[in-house]
Design a protein around this motif. Structure first.
Motif: not given
Length: 77
Positions: A1-6, A23-35, A40-49
């Motif tokens: 799920m994506a949370e969009i804030e501003e 993260a690679s897709y985002w960088a390629y399409k937008t030429l912008m970075g990400n965090d 996490k312990s459950d194996g998940t990872r968040e990407v913030t753009v």
């Protein structure tokens, strides 16, 4: 799920591999970075753009649709 804030969006992925792919897709399409969070312990990872415009929001939505079509069980939380 994506949370969009501003002008940023945070997506949570079930595994690091999918997070890196987005993260690679985002960088390629937008030429912008990400965090990316640590894996996490459950194996998940968040990407913030950042600098999410209406057009870039569509990129995020299209990416999610493509993944859900390929992976009906969904790799997103």
């Amino acid at each position: 799920m994506a949370e969009i804030e501003e002008e940023k969006a945070t997506l949570t992925f079930r595994n690091a591999s999918m997070a890196k792919h987005f993260a690679s897709y985002w960088a390629y399409k937008t030429l912008m970075g990400n965090d990316q969070s640590e894996v996490k312990s459950d194996g998940t990872r968040e990407v913030t753009v950042y600098h999410v415009t209406p057009e870039r929001k569509i990129l995020i939505e299209d990416y999610i649709k493509q993944i859900k079509r390929r992976e009906p069980s969904s790799l997103f939380l």
